[in-house]
Design a protein around this motif. Sequence first.
Motif, short mmCIF file in Angstrom:
data_model
loop_
_atom_site.label_atom_id
_atom_site.label_comp_id
_atom_site.label_asym_id
_atom_site.label_seq_id
_atom_site.Cartn_x
_atom_site.Cartn_y
_atom_site.Cartn_z
N GLY A 312 -18.79 -28.54 36.11
CA GLY A 312 -17.62 -27.85 35.57
C GLY A 312 -17.75 -27.52 34.10
O GLY A 312 -17.37 -26.42 33.66
N THR A 313 -18.32 -28.43 33.33
CA THR A 313 -18.50 -28.20 31.89
C THR A 313 -19.39 -26.98 31.65
O THR A 313 -19.11 -26.18 30.74
CB THR A 313 -19.13 -29.44 31.24
N GLU A 316 -17.47 -23.62 32.73
CA GLU A 316 -16.34 -23.22 31.89
C GLU A 316 -16.77 -22.54 30.59
O GLU A 316 -15.92 -22.11 29.80
CB GLU A 316 -15.45 -24.43 31.60
N THR A 320 -12.80 -17.16 31.07
CA THR A 320 -11.68 -17.33 32.01
C THR A 320 -11.96 -18.32 33.15
O THR A 320 -11.06 -18.61 33.94
CB THR A 320 -11.22 -15.99 32.64
N VAL A 321 -13.15 -18.85 33.25
CA VAL A 321 -13.45 -19.79 34.34
C VAL A 321 -12.80 -21.14 34.07
O VAL A 321 -12.93 -21.70 32.99
CB VAL A 321 -14.98 -19.96 34.52
N LYS A 322 -12.10 -21.64 35.06
CA LYS A 322 -11.49 -22.96 35.01
C LYS A 322 -11.96 -23.77 36.21
O LYS A 322 -12.11 -23.23 37.31
CB LYS A 322 -9.96 -22.86 35.02
N THR A 323 -12.17 -25.06 36.01
CA THR A 323 -12.62 -25.92 37.11
C THR A 323 -11.72 -27.14 37.22
O THR A 323 -11.10 -27.57 36.24
CB THR A 323 -14.07 -26.38 36.93
N GLU A 324 -11.67 -27.69 38.41
CA GLU A 324 -10.87 -28.90 38.65
C GLU A 324 -11.52 -29.70 39.77
O GLU A 324 -11.91 -29.14 40.82
CB GLU A 324 -9.44 -28.52 39.03
N VAL A 340 -13.38 -23.98 41.61
CA VAL A 340 -13.69 -23.06 40.52
C VAL A 340 -12.85 -21.79 40.69
O VAL A 340 -12.89 -21.16 41.75
CB VAL A 340 -15.19 -22.68 40.50
N TRP A 342 -11.26 -18.11 38.46
CA TRP A 342 -11.44 -17.25 37.30
C TRP A 342 -10.55 -16.02 37.43
O TRP A 342 -10.00 -15.73 38.51
CB TRP A 342 -12.91 -16.85 37.14
N ASP A 343 -10.40 -15.30 36.36
CA ASP A 343 -9.62 -14.06 36.32
C ASP A 343 -10.48 -12.94 36.89
O ASP A 343 -11.48 -12.54 36.28
CB ASP A 343 -9.21 -13.76 34.88
N LYS A 373 -10.69 -19.04 45.51
CA LYS A 373 -11.48 -19.97 44.70
C LYS A 373 -12.80 -20.29 45.36
O LYS A 373 -12.99 -20.12 46.57
CB LYS A 373 -10.70 -21.26 44.45
#
Length: 401
Positions: A312-313, A316, A320-324, A340, A342-343, A373
């Motif tokens: 994830g690090t 990101e 715009t990429v976000k991870t959880e 993962v 993203w916009d 996602k």
Amino acid sequence: MKRRDVIKSLTALPLVGGFVGSLIPDVATAAPAAPKRDLFKELGVTPTINAGVTMTFLSGSLMMPEVLEAINSTSHDFANMYELQDKIGAKIAEMLHVESAMVTSGAACAMLLGTAACITGTDAEKIKMLPNLPGPRPEVIMQKTHRYLFDQAVSTTGAKIVEVEGADGMQKAINPNTVMALFFNAADKSSISHEDFVRIAKAKNIPTFLDAAADVPPVENLFKFQKIGFDLVTFSGGKMIRGPQSAGLLFGRKDLIAAARLNHSPHEAPIGRPMKVNKEEMFGMYAALKSYLERDHKKEWEDWLQRAKRIGTQLETVPTVKTETHIDPGPANAFPSLDVVWDFSKVKIKPQEVLAALKNGTPSIVANGNDKKLNIGVVLLRPDQVDVVAKRVKEVLQQAV
């Protein structure tokens, strides 16, 4: 994500591409040494990185070193298969705190053998005639919401599956032709609980069977369901227990396991003869279960979380990429993975297109996802593949910026 959904999402993608890997240090597990003979290359088979879940069409999981050692160390001598199943079954039963156990050719074979055992008992004539017994067809009760692809293993014995709804429907459906009640552990539990299912069946003296094929972790599941009172339980050997993919576990009541064994190889004519398990797989399954029970599961879980964080690090860093980190509630595939998002207006690629690019690229990587996602599995990656997956996913996303 359900197994059937994963299959549907991947069958449309062509299998092409090669494999490269770069080593990263890992004190717990070393990358495999380069083989003297590359059979993947020799046969033109594409090695695949599994950034998904344990899927049969992706060869399950990777066997532990202890399992490979067990297979290799026992391949040089013959063994009496009756004795081997006796000895290994006894050890497995001891480890799982049950009356009896056996190694089967996967969980689907265990379902067939368990059903056969409930139909035939130890009657040699019935065993010989299965699945063509005279008279009314034996019946197996299932909740309507529990019907699934793999219950065909039950009907292969000649049994008829009777669908019911709820506890009341189950009670009314039991009749003199009922031989077993099957509970699919990964199904919707709203129709009936484990406890009510077992209670109703026991009141009518009907054996109960639980299919929990993919339902470890947690390790406690290996003990939970026999305590509830299920007469037979099966788990796959080649999923997160990480034994031979073509091996499985069937355990429970001593009389039913004895009958299941009579319906199986090395007996020469029963319905389970085509599903034989070789000696190496039996030794390997024993070693896999022993290793799994002795494993530091807290440490393994933390390692999985760190893998997700590490990937994830890196991802990101793409705009715009976000991870959880996502923890699947189970009961199947109840372990961490990485979501993962993203916009799409900024990173102009959809998750399904990312999946195709990963699958068709070098290395070939299989992951999961939907229209919204991408989901990256971390538990089946070799340590040296964690950064490989992160780098490749990042490349695909960056190219769409």
